[in-house]
Design an enzyme around this catalytic site. Structure first.
Site, PDB file in Angstrom:
ATOM      1  N   SER A 293       0.864  -1.197   0.000  1.00 33.57           N
ATOM      2  CA  SER A 293       0.000   0.000   0.000  1.00 33.57           C
ATOM      3  C   SER A 293       0.891   1.235   0.000  1.00 33.57           C
ATOM      4  CB  SER A 293      -0.882   0.007   1.249  1.00 33.57           C
ATOM      5  OG  SER A 293      -1.491   1.272   1.430  1.00 33.57           O
TER       6      SER A 293
ATOM      7  N   TYR B 214      -1.991  -0.555  10.389  1.00 39.52           N
ATOM      8  CA  TYR B 214      -2.069  -0.926   8.961  1.00 39.52           C
ATOM      9  C   TYR B 214      -0.780  -0.515   8.256  1.00 39.52           C
ATOM     10  CZ  TYR B 214      -3.887  -1.188   4.155  1.00 39.52           C
ATOM     11  OH  TYR B 214      -4.086  -1.479   2.821  1.00 39.52           O
TER      12      TYR B 214
END
Ligand code: NDP
Length: 237
Positions: free
Chosen positions: A132, A146
């Site tokens: 990501s 995350y």
């Protein structure tokens, strides 16, 4: 169109979203594609009906089951570790078990799957992890854990690229920005907020991520390894 005819391909977390687009892309290219899923049986069966790809129920959080599934696929030409979860919120109130589960799925699973795949992978094989942009930066509060998982896979990709380079196996990370999926819907409550960080203010389509995966897995990707490939509409510009 890259030709994946006869290529043995496994996509972890392929029932929905980015993973499903990657399954479609490799199946369209003629690959022998299998994918794992955890909970979305109906979506997995529908995708099998559409693409002829084989669906295998394997929870990425179950390390031994995951390793067994990867081993059962024999000599994989391409492994895509896409399965991921997103837990966001105030770190002072988030459940510790939910954070650890995310770390299991987003970090431990790609590592063990990649190593298991490499045991039998032929020369010039391809390992792709879906990371990501949050591996590079975290522009809002609530995403520390995350981001931790997506930064962790960067280190793994760099290290495994060195470990398997003598066999010309490439190991790469694709780093999407906001991509229209169940995890981050283009019409969801967070959508405008997400787009506010982008130079091009629209959600990325899952097929745009899948095309990048196909490029990396194809013959022109042979010398790309240990690299982070960001596709984020300028979120990090
Ligand atoms: P979705 O939630 O839409 O889909 C997630 C997929 O992963 C599903 O197929 C799901 O299968 C599978 N999966 C989740 N947990 C497990 C598990 N424990 N075991 C096996 N499979 C599992 O997410 P996206 O498609 O949006 O995300 C895919 C990847 O891309 C993730 O790694 C995510 O972090 C990353 N990403 C996404 C972005 C976005 O904006 N959408 C941006 C940046 C990165 P099932 O439903 O069957 O459990």
């Amino acid at each position: 169109m890259d030709d994946f005819t006869g290529k043995n391909i496994l996509v972890l977390g392929g029932s929905r979203g980015i993973g499903a687009a990657i399954v479609r892309r490799f199946a369209k290219g003629g690959g022998k594609v299998a994918f794992t899923y955890a909970g979305s049986k109906d979506a997995a069966e529908a995708l099998t009906g559409e693409t002829r790809a084989e669906a295998i129920r394997t929870d990425s959080a179950d390390r031994d089951a995951l390793i067994a599934t990867v081993a059962s696929r024999g000599a994989l030409d391409v492994l895509v570790a896409n399965a991921g979860t997103l837990v966001m919120g105030d770190p002072l109130t988030l459940e510790a078990d939910a954070i650890d589960h995310m770390i299991d799925v987003n970090v431990r699973a790609p590592y063990h799957a990649a190593v298991e795949a490499a045991r039998k992978m032929p020369d010039n094989g391809r390992i792709i992890v879906i990371g990501s942009v949050n591996g590079d930066f975290m522009p809002f509060p609530g995403g520390a854990a995350y981001a931790l998982t997506k930064s962790a896979v960067q280190g793994m990709v760099r290290g495994l690229a060195r470990d398997f380079g003598d066999r010309a196996i490439t190991v790469n990370c694709i780093q999407p920005g906001p991509t229209d999926s169940d995890m981050n819907p283009a019409n969801g409550p967070m959508a405008e907020f997400m787009r506010s960080f982008m130079a091009i203010k629209r959600h990325i389509r899952t097929d745009e991520i899948a095309e990048l995966a196909a490029y990396i897995a194809g013959p022109h990707g042979a010398m790309m390894t240990g690299a982070m490939h960001t596709i984020d509409g300028g979120m990090g510009a």
